[in-house]
Design an enzyme around this catalytic site. Sequence first.
Site, PDB file in Angstrom:
ATOM      1  N   LYS A 204       9.552 -10.062  37.917  1.00  0.00           N
ATOM      2  CA  LYS A 204      10.453  -9.489  38.920  1.00  0.00           C
ATOM      3  C   LYS A 204       9.666  -9.056  40.155  1.00  0.00           C
ATOM      4  O   LYS A 204       8.464  -8.810  40.084  1.00  0.00           O
ATOM      5  CB  LYS A 204      11.260  -8.342  38.315  1.00  0.00           C
ATOM      6  CG  LYS A 204      12.305  -8.913  37.332  1.00  0.00           C
ATOM      7  CD  LYS A 204      13.467  -8.036  37.059  1.00  0.00           C
ATOM      8  CE  LYS A 204      14.513  -8.854  36.288  1.00  0.00           C
ATOM      9  NZ  LYS A 204      15.548  -8.031  35.676  1.00  0.00           N
ATOM     10  N   ARG A 238      13.320  -9.625  27.534  1.00  0.00           N
ATOM     11  CA  ARG A 238      13.713 -10.923  28.095  1.00  0.00           C
ATOM     12  C   ARG A 238      12.586 -11.416  29.008  1.00  0.00           C
ATOM     13  O   ARG A 238      12.296 -10.758  30.011  1.00  0.00           O
ATOM     14  CB  ARG A 238      15.016 -10.731  28.869  1.00  0.00           C
ATOM     15  CG  ARG A 238      15.609 -11.988  29.458  1.00  0.00           C
ATOM     16  CD  ARG A 238      16.891 -11.651  30.207  1.00  0.00           C
ATOM     17  NE  ARG A 238      17.481 -12.820  30.815  1.00  0.00           N
ATOM     18  CZ  ARG A 238      17.113 -13.290  32.003  1.00  0.00           C
ATOM     19  NH1 ARG A 238      16.175 -12.695  32.698  1.00  0.00           N
ATOM     20  NH2 ARG A 238      17.697 -14.368  32.485  1.00  0.00           N
TER      21      ARG A 238
HETATM   22  C1  8Y7 Z   1      18.090  -9.497  33.550  1.00  0.00           C
HETATM   23  C2  8Y7 Z   1      19.108 -10.232  32.934  1.00  0.00           C
HETATM   24  C3  8Y7 Z   1      18.401 -11.290  34.701  1.00  0.00           C
HETATM   25  C4  8Y7 Z   1      17.740  -8.248  32.978  1.00  0.00           C
HETATM   26  C5  8Y7 Z   1      19.415  -8.656  31.295  1.00  0.00           C
HETATM   27  C6  8Y7 Z   1      15.666 -12.269  36.430  1.00  0.00           C
HETATM   28  C7  8Y7 Z   1      20.271 -12.392  33.402  1.00  0.00           C
HETATM   29  C8  8Y7 Z   1      16.998 -12.054  36.981  1.00  0.00           C
HETATM   30  N1  8Y7 Z   1      17.643 -10.185  34.638  1.00  0.00           N
HETATM   31  N2  8Y7 Z   1      19.764  -9.830  31.820  1.00  0.00           N
HETATM   32  N3  8Y7 Z   1      19.290 -11.361  33.674  1.00  0.00           N
HETATM   33  N4  8Y7 Z   1      18.429  -7.876  31.850  1.00  0.00           N
HETATM   34  N5  8Y7 Z   1      20.040  -8.200  30.202  1.00  0.00           N
HETATM   35  O1  8Y7 Z   1      14.728 -11.857  37.175  1.00  0.00           O
HETATM   36  O2  8Y7 Z   1      16.890  -7.503  33.461  1.00  0.00           O
HETATM   37  O3  8Y7 Z   1      15.462 -12.845  35.372  1.00  0.00           O
HETATM   38  S1  8Y7 Z   1      18.328 -12.541  35.912  1.00  0.00           S
END
Ligand code: 8Y7
Length: 259
Positions: A204, A238
């Site tokens: 990020k 994630r």
């Molecule tokens: C997150 C996410 C994204 C997160 C959850 C990226 C879909 C942006 N970020 N889902 N999604 N938590 N639960 O930088 O922080 O991957 S998308």
Amino acid sequence: MGVLNVTPDSFFDGGRYLSLEDAVSRAGKMAREGADMIDIGGESTRPGAERVSVDQELERVIPVIECLRREIDLPISIDTSKAEVMRAAVAAGAAMINDVYALRQPGALEAAVDLRVPVCLMHMQGEPGTMQAAPQYDNVIDEVQGFLAQRVDACVAAGLARDLLMVDPGFGFGKSLEHNLSLLRHLDRFDDLDLPVMVGLSRKSMLGRILDRPDGKVLVGSVVLAMLACQRGARIIRVHDVAETVEALTVLGAVEKYV
Ligand code: 8Y7
């Protein structure tokens, strides 16, 4: 949880995993590297990303889910906010819903109640297009936690079993660098909700800002954030870089076994 974006505009792997074959091979690699789950998303939520229609999103994710179900022995999470996509994805074999809108889009809460699969409720201030313009909180931890508690209550009131829920503070979703750092430092406060905490910190932009590195080479930083989140109680991480994260968390786990 390994990230599999099937969008042409995601910030990191955008456009690189669009073909079905590529998507399956990337998911297979993440499975071999130790992922416990694959999160498939067909709409980018990065700031300024274009919105995608239901049909487009279905066209992107459903064939990938069907194929992964046949080829890879890991649970699949569907990263979507759209009720129609949730229903079709679960029908195709997805085992979990990851919703950055925390089931606030039309029909999403009803869909989740019908589907009876685990759901991650994530906090976001504002909308993806504008959320990073001027994020503001009096107390970011109280406000994010309060929002998640409210969403949990709304879900339970609608008929979702509480033990299907997990919560996520939503790093980078309507948050300044200071907000993100404060949330991570005090992540254990989310234990009050008594639900599994999930986090997404991987690659990020907060890392580029901490490290003053706009080129996006933040792998070590990403892994460190994952470890810090785990130490503060996060249960689902994630990430894009599965092998490196699993290596770090294996070492952390070995140390934490000893008192
Ligand atoms: C997150 C996410 C994204 C997160 C959850 C990226 C879909 C942006 N970020 N889902 N999604 N938590 N639960 O930088 O922080 O991957 S998308």
